[in-house]
Each structure stands twice: as structure tokens, then as C-alpha cells.
Enzyme design. Sequence first.
Site: not given
Length: 261
Positions: A154, A158, A233, A235
Site C-alpha cells: 500500500h 485509507d 473510502h 486513499h
Amino acid sequence: MGTRGAGKHRGSSRLSKKAAGIAGIAALATTGVVGTLAAPAFAADNDSSTQDVGLKAAVVADELAGDIQAQADAQQHAAEAAAAKAQAEAEAKQKAAEAKRLAEAKAKAEREAKERAAREEERRRLNTFVSPLADSYISTSYGAGGAMWSSGSHTGIDFHAATGTSVRAVGAGVIVEAGYGGAYGNNVVIKHNDGTYTQYAHMSSLSVSVGQQVTPGQQIGLSGSTGNSSGPHLHFEARSGANYGSDIDPVAYLRSHGVSL
């Protein structure tokens, strides 16, 4: 006969002298001689009148001199009063001008102080950073691994967010990207005043465009689930450069700018 005649003659002479004296007086009165004889008395009266006139003239002269002096004194007093008034007015104008100058200087100083304070406040505000979402939390941490990400990990964090939640610029800067970004979906990239970049991805809609200046906390769009997303969500990435692969730890980045997560 000769003696008697002489006696009559003498008698007649006395009578004649008396008569002649009376006649002479009458003649003197008629011819004005009496008036001439009386002239010394009139002359005495004239001398008295002349003296009276002289005294009166002297009195008048004194009174005139007094009036002239009084007028001169009045004129002098008026001139002195006018000069004093002019001086007082000049001093009043000078004091008023000085008071005005001081008031203007004070107003200028206060205005400059307010302007400095406003600039300082603006500078402080522009250097302030906030969280990209209000009242949210991190649902996926930075560097988390998984097949979901092309890099294998990642590259951001998030934030939990329902669709339509307001997304904010974390700091002041200029929009360098605003639109669809492939796997990022609808995304925005901001270049900040310190040269760093932040990215906001998977949004449902955008409210800014490229080249636009933004301030800390300004809304740039609404959260969503566009692009490569498993659900609504936000990011969020922090980068040292504009391109993918220059990511840095977003949590450390925000905390270094005073944001508590």
C-alpha cells in the site's frame, strides 16, 4: 455902565460855559466821542473775552489731545488684541496640525500592525495542515502488503468514509492534477508550498481544477469508490515528487505538520 457890562458878560460866560459843556457832552454823544471815551471799558471787556476764548481753546485742545491719545491707545489695544488673537489662532492651528499628524501616525501604526497581524495569521493559516477527513480514522495503513496493489504494498493510507463525505486539502498549494487517474479513479494531486505533494483518490466527484490555488481545509471533492476500490473510502498519499513511486509515510508526513491522527 462899563462895570455892569463886564459883570453881565462874566455871568453870561459861566452860563454859556455850562451850556456849552452840556452841549459839548451832547455833541460828544452824538458824534461818538463818548463812545470813544468809553472804549477803554469796552477794551477791558474784550480782553476778558479773549482770555475766556483762549482758556476755552486750551481746554478744547487738551480735550482733543486726550481724545487723540485715547483713540491711539484704543487702536494700539485693538492691534495688540488682533496680534494676540492671530498668535492664538496660529498656535491652535499648529496644535491641531500636530494632533492630526499624531493621530494619522497612530492610525498608520495601528493599520500596519493589523496588516502585519493579518499577514502573520494568513501565513500561519497557510502553513497549517489538517486531516483530509474530519472525524475519521485510518482503515488501512501505509505499506500494508497484498495482491490488491500493483506494487505489492500500500503506497498510502485509507481513511474510512461513506460516499459523499467532504474531502479536504491538507494544506495550502496548487492543484496539479484533477480528473480520472486509472486505478486511482477520480483523483486530485496538490503541490504544497514546501514542495511536497499529496494525492486524494477514489472520489465520487471533484470540486477543483488544475492550476487552482487551495487553502488548508478547503473542500476538493467528495469521497467515493471509483477506480480500483473495494468500497467507499479515501486513499491518501504523501509524496516527495509529482510521480508515482515517490511516496512517503503519510502518517509521519501529517504528524510532522502538526496533524494528530
